[in-house]
Scaffold this motif. Sequence first.
Motif, PDB file in Angstrom:
ATOM      1  N   GLY A 113       0.866  -1.031   0.155  1.00 19.12           N
ATOM      2  CA  GLY A 113      -0.232   0.059  -0.091  1.00 19.12           C
ATOM      3  C   GLY A 113       0.859   1.072   0.313  1.00 19.12           C
ATOM      4  O   GLY A 113       0.725   2.195  -0.766  1.00 19.12           O
ATOM      5  N   ALA A 114       2.236   1.401   1.297  1.00 18.75           N
ATOM      6  CA  ALA A 114       2.768   2.288   0.880  1.00 18.75           C
ATOM      7  C   ALA A 114       3.916   2.608  -0.333  1.00 18.75           C
ATOM      8  O   ALA A 114       3.393   3.855  -0.615  1.00 18.75           O
ATOM      9  N   MET A 115       3.591   1.070  -1.197  1.00 20.61           N
ATOM     10  CA  MET A 115       4.356   1.660  -2.433  1.00 20.61           C
ATOM     11  C   MET A 115       3.864   2.428  -3.705  1.00 20.61           C
ATOM     12  O   MET A 115       3.877   2.945  -3.870  1.00 20.61           O
ATOM     13  N   LYS A 116       2.230   2.121  -3.511  1.00 18.82           N
ATOM     14  CA  LYS A 116       1.267   1.933  -4.528  1.00 18.82           C
ATOM     15  C   LYS A 116       1.505   3.873  -4.434  1.00 18.82           C
ATOM     16  O   LYS A 116       1.225   4.692  -5.461  1.00 18.82           O
ATOM     17  N   ASP A 117       0.768   3.843  -2.457  1.00 13.31           N
ATOM     18  CA  ASP A 117       1.127   5.490  -3.156  1.00 13.31           C
ATOM     19  C   ASP A 117       2.225   6.515  -3.077  1.00 13.31           C
ATOM     20  O   ASP A 117       2.068   7.700  -3.441  1.00 13.31           O
ATOM     21  N   SER A 118       3.345   6.205  -2.635  1.00 13.90           N
ATOM     22  CA  SER A 118       4.302   6.762  -3.351  1.00 13.90           C
ATOM     23  C   SER A 118       5.243   6.451  -4.843  1.00 13.90           C
ATOM     24  O   SER A 118       6.098   7.265  -5.171  1.00 13.90           O
ATOM     25  N   SER A 119       3.975   5.018  -5.014  1.00 17.90           N
ATOM     26  CA  SER A 119       4.785   5.568  -6.680  1.00 17.90           C
ATOM     27  C   SER A 119       3.900   7.042  -7.264  1.00 17.90           C
ATOM     28  O   SER A 119       4.304   7.472  -7.935  1.00 17.90           O
ATOM     29  N   THR A 120       2.574   6.441  -6.682  1.00 19.15           N
ATOM     30  CA  THR A 120       1.428   7.289  -7.410  1.00 19.15           C
ATOM     31  C   THR A 120       2.350   9.085  -6.942  1.00 19.15           C
ATOM     32  O   THR A 120       2.218  10.099  -8.139  1.00 19.15           O
ATOM     33  N   TYR A 121       2.605   9.713  -6.280  1.00 17.19           N
ATOM     34  CA  TYR A 121       3.588  10.294  -5.955  1.00 17.19           C
ATOM     35  C   TYR A 121       4.412  11.197  -7.060  1.00 17.19           C
ATOM     36  O   TYR A 121       5.041  11.775  -7.402  1.00 17.19           O
ATOM     37  N   ALA A 122       6.014  10.092  -6.956  1.00 17.05           N
ATOM     38  CA  ALA A 122       6.674  10.040  -7.325  1.00 17.05           C
ATOM     39  C   ALA A 122       6.568  10.354  -8.767  1.00 17.05           C
ATOM     40  O   ALA A 122       7.022  10.984  -9.682  1.00 17.05           O
ATOM     41  N   ASN A 123       5.245   9.616  -9.775  1.00 17.42           N
ATOM     42  CA  ASN A 123       5.456   9.840 -11.187  1.00 17.42           C
ATOM     43  C   ASN A 123       4.010  11.435 -11.176  1.00 17.42           C
ATOM     44  O   ASN A 123       4.934  11.604 -12.421  1.00 17.42           O
ATOM     45  N   ALA A 124       3.379  11.463  -9.916  1.00 15.57           N
ATOM     46  CA  ALA A 124       2.803  13.166  -9.924  1.00 15.57           C
ATOM     47  C   ALA A 124       4.328  14.385  -9.999  1.00 15.57           C
ATOM     48  O   ALA A 124       3.972  14.781 -10.960  1.00 15.57           O
ATOM     49  N   ILE A 125       4.577  13.672  -9.733  1.00 17.36           N
ATOM     50  CA  ILE A 125       5.891  15.574  -9.555  1.00 17.36           C
ATOM     51  C   ILE A 125       7.439  15.524 -10.498  1.00 17.36           C
ATOM     52  O   ILE A 125       7.799  16.622 -10.734  1.00 17.36           O
TER      53      ILE A 125
END
Length: 344
Positions: free
Chosen positions: A268-280
């Motif tokens: 879950g933490a990887m999914k959310d940090s991936s969304t963040y990394a890809n968005a920035i």
Amino acid sequence: MNNTFRGRRLALSTLSVASAFGLALPLMARAQVAPIAIKFSHVVAPDTPKGKGAQRFKELVEQRSAGKVKVELFPNSQLYKDKEELEALQLGAVQMLAPSLAKFGPLGVKDFEVFDLPFMFKNTAAFRAVTEGPVGADLFKKLEPKGIKGLAYWDNGATVMSANKPLRAVSDFKGLKMRIQSSKVLDAQMRTLGAIPQVMAFSELYQALQTGVVDGTEGTPSNYYTQRIFEVQKHISISNHGHLAYAVIVNKKFWDGLPADVRAMLEGAMKDSSTYANAIAQTENAVALERIKASGKSTVYTLSEAQSDEWKRALMPVHKEMEARVGRATIEAVYKAAGFVAPR
Ligand code: LMR
């Protein structure tokens, strides 16, 4: 027996009963045992899309596990350089990495070099269509026999080319020593342009450019800015010829050995940090490029359409040349998912 002592005895006996029966302990019951540590090593600065993604992952994991899982970050090749970090992961000296997709060849998984084929992705959406779909998942399966599990793809973005002379026409590359990552596709790309490619660890790049060991390189503005590469390269061409991105990977044995609830929390933490990394990623690179321009140390030039067409015409044969290495089926699957149209 006072209450605190009785409480502790109860907690301990619950733990040992659960362990004796081989039951996975729920996250809360692990309060009494040492935290699980994840060493996450990478080669870029903390202030980059990858560095910030890793930081977000650490924060989410430590928050969601209430400190029972610790993520230790080692940025900037502090622990290992490019090649060593993959070996360290396989040996279990670190648990997590996020190498660029151009660095999997030496591991024997050459298919990842498909992402290095020049002018493959017209934009970030085309790239993401590949990594988020079945091609991305199939590539991750190829890592498993190497003792590695792929968790997510993190984007950085389109790459630029640089040297101490302007790079506009293909002929400008003639005889230049260009640093590349350890990808045979990037090697073929530089040779096709008339340059002399040299594989080198990312951590050695600044000094190699400064001392003239190499004349030029390629990469994203966020890496040029945070490694101060713009200080040792007088000319940067915005060519968008390549795409830099990462695979977040873990040691498979470590991952499979985790209790199921911890693994689910990490996913879950990887999914959310991936969304963040890809968005920035896109904004981070745009900001870095503006800072490079503002420094006045490097002249930033965008290829004209005619120049870009010349590069494309020159580089398209690399796709065919690399078919035997990367695999025709993989290239075609990427063409399809990315909506690739060969330039005329
Ligand atoms: C490089 O070696 O140029 C990149 O892979 C560095 C990185 O991780 O962004």
